[in-house]
Design a protein around this motif. Structure first.
Motif, mmCIF file in Angstrom:
data_model
loop_
_atom_site.group_PDB
_atom_site.id
_atom_site.type_symbol
_atom_site.label_atom_id
_atom_site.label_comp_id
_atom_site.label_asym_id
_atom_site.label_seq_id
_atom_site.Cartn_x
_atom_site.Cartn_y
_atom_site.Cartn_z
ATOM 1 N N LEU A 10 18.442 9.054 40.825
ATOM 2 C CA LEU A 10 19.624 9.675 41.456
ATOM 3 C C LEU A 10 20.475 10.413 40.426
ATOM 4 C CD1 LEU A 10 20.657 6.965 44.081
ATOM 5 C CD2 LEU A 10 19.623 9.198 44.483
ATOM 6 N N TRP A 11 20.644 9.829 39.240
ATOM 7 C CA TRP A 11 21.404 10.508 38.177
ATOM 8 C C TRP A 11 20.703 11.813 37.764
ATOM 9 C CZ3 TRP A 11 26.051 10.380 36.165
ATOM 10 C CH2 TRP A 11 26.826 9.253 36.346
ATOM 11 N N ALA A 12 19.400 11.764 37.599
ATOM 12 C CA ALA A 12 18.644 12.958 37.199
ATOM 13 C C ALA A 12 18.731 14.040 38.263
ATOM 14 C CB ALA A 12 17.193 12.587 36.922
ATOM 15 N N LEU A 13 18.564 13.652 39.539
ATOM 16 C CA LEU A 13 18.672 14.631 40.617
ATOM 17 C C LEU A 13 20.085 15.211 40.719
ATOM 18 C CD1 LEU A 13 16.508 12.941 43.408
ATOM 19 C CD2 LEU A 13 15.932 14.922 41.994
ATOM 20 N N LEU A 15 22.230 15.489 38.234
ATOM 21 C CA LEU A 15 22.411 16.372 37.082
ATOM 22 C C LEU A 15 21.736 17.718 37.319
ATOM 23 C CD1 LEU A 15 23.483 16.664 34.190
ATOM 24 C CD2 LEU A 15 21.277 15.810 33.404
ATOM 25 N N ILE A 16 20.524 17.705 37.841
ATOM 26 C CA ILE A 16 19.800 18.951 38.134
ATOM 27 C C ILE A 16 20.547 19.765 39.189
ATOM 28 C CG2 ILE A 16 17.683 19.885 39.149
ATOM 29 C CD1 ILE A 16 16.180 17.589 37.720
ATOM 30 N N ALA A 17 21.028 19.116 40.224
ATOM 31 C CA ALA A 17 21.787 19.813 41.272
ATOM 32 C C ALA A 17 23.080 20.405 40.709
ATOM 33 C CB ALA A 17 22.085 18.865 42.425
ATOM 34 N N GLY A 18 23.769 19.665 39.862
ATOM 35 C CA GLY A 18 25.010 20.164 39.253
ATOM 36 C C GLY A 18 24.772 21.386 38.381
ATOM 37 N N VAL A 19 23.717 21.353 37.573
ATOM 38 C CA VAL A 19 23.380 22.494 36.728
ATOM 39 C C VAL A 19 23.011 23.701 37.586
ATOM 40 C CG1 VAL A 19 21.683 23.355 35.064
ATOM 41 C CG2 VAL A 19 22.720 21.127 34.723
ATOM 42 N N ALA A 20 22.278 23.471 38.665
ATOM 43 C CA ALA A 20 21.890 24.570 39.552
ATOM 44 C C ALA A 20 23.113 25.199 40.211
ATOM 45 C CB ALA A 20 20.911 24.070 40.617
ATOM 46 N N VAL A 21 24.068 24.389 40.657
ATOM 47 C CA VAL A 21 25.287 24.912 41.268
ATOM 48 C C VAL A 21 26.107 25.690 40.241
ATOM 49 C CG1 VAL A 21 27.514 24.229 42.261
ATOM 50 C CG2 VAL A 21 25.401 23.203 43.110
ATOM 51 N N ALA A 22 26.250 25.146 39.036
ATOM 52 C CA ALA A 22 27.010 25.838 37.985
ATOM 53 C C ALA A 22 26.352 27.170 37.630
ATOM 54 C CB ALA A 22 27.120 24.950 36.748
ATOM 55 N N PHE A 23 25.045 27.178 37.511
ATOM 56 C CA PHE A 23 24.308 28.403 37.192
ATOM 57 C C PHE A 23 24.484 29.432 38.305
ATOM 58 C CE2 PHE A 23 20.319 30.862 36.728
ATOM 59 C CZ PHE A 23 20.515 31.305 35.431
ATOM 60 N N SER A 24 24.429 29.005 39.546
ATOM 61 C CA SER A 24 24.615 29.923 40.680
ATOM 62 C C SER A 24 26.013 30.528 40.679
ATOM 63 C CB SER A 24 24.388 29.179 42.000
ATOM 64 O OG SER A 24 23.087 28.682 42.065
#
Length: 161
Positions: A10-13, A15-24
């Protein structure tokens, strides 16, 4: 699945979702500030192999030469209207303000602004090129038939002797 692995997953997912939102968000913010550069031919006929014409309301930059006898000034205001061309069609530029000192007919300029019609641009800034001798090699070949010679090559000037 044991609780420890589940928590790590859950932490890894997350983190990946947060990075994707920030990048977008970063990409969206940057796309709002991009001013694409076009030549008058590209504005009228389309750009590249996909023939994409700039849309009315799009911010962009147009670069080319000011057409002789095309500059029209309003004597009561700072409004100026002129045509810009490269090797083909012309684009009308409307500008309100003081033009650069180096601005004149036959001179290369870059205008930044918004397209208000398919071949008319309302400029917010006009830049005059300061060195009238330099021209990109591709444009020089198209406009004058001049072949660019690299002066740094040892045999560049042997044919001129």
């Amino acid at each position: 699945m044991n609780p420890r692995r589940k928590r790590r997953l859950l932490w890894a997912l997350g983190l990946i979702a947060g990075v994707a939102v920030a990048f977008s968000i970063i990409l969206y913010a940057l796309s709002q500030n991009i001013d694409l550069f076009y030549t008058p031919t590209e504005v009228v006929e389309g750009k590249g192999k996909d023939a994409v014409k700039p849309a009315v309301g799009q911010r962009l930059r147009i670069g080319g030469m000011v057409v002789e006898d095309s500059v029209k000034r309003n004597q009561e205001t700072l409004e100026v209207e002129f045509l810009v061309t490269d090797i083909g069609p012309e684009v009308k530029i409307l500008y309100t303000g003081i033009l650069p000192d180096l601005f004149r007919e036959g001179q290369g300029i870059v205008a930044q602004g918004v397209m208000i019609e398919p071949t008319v641009m309302k400029a917010t800034e006009v830049l005059a090129k300061h060195d009238e001798e330099y021209m990109p090699p591709e444009l020089a070949e198209q406009m004058k038939g001049i072949k660019h010679v690299n002066p740094n090559q040892p045999d560049a000037f042997e044919g001129n002797q």
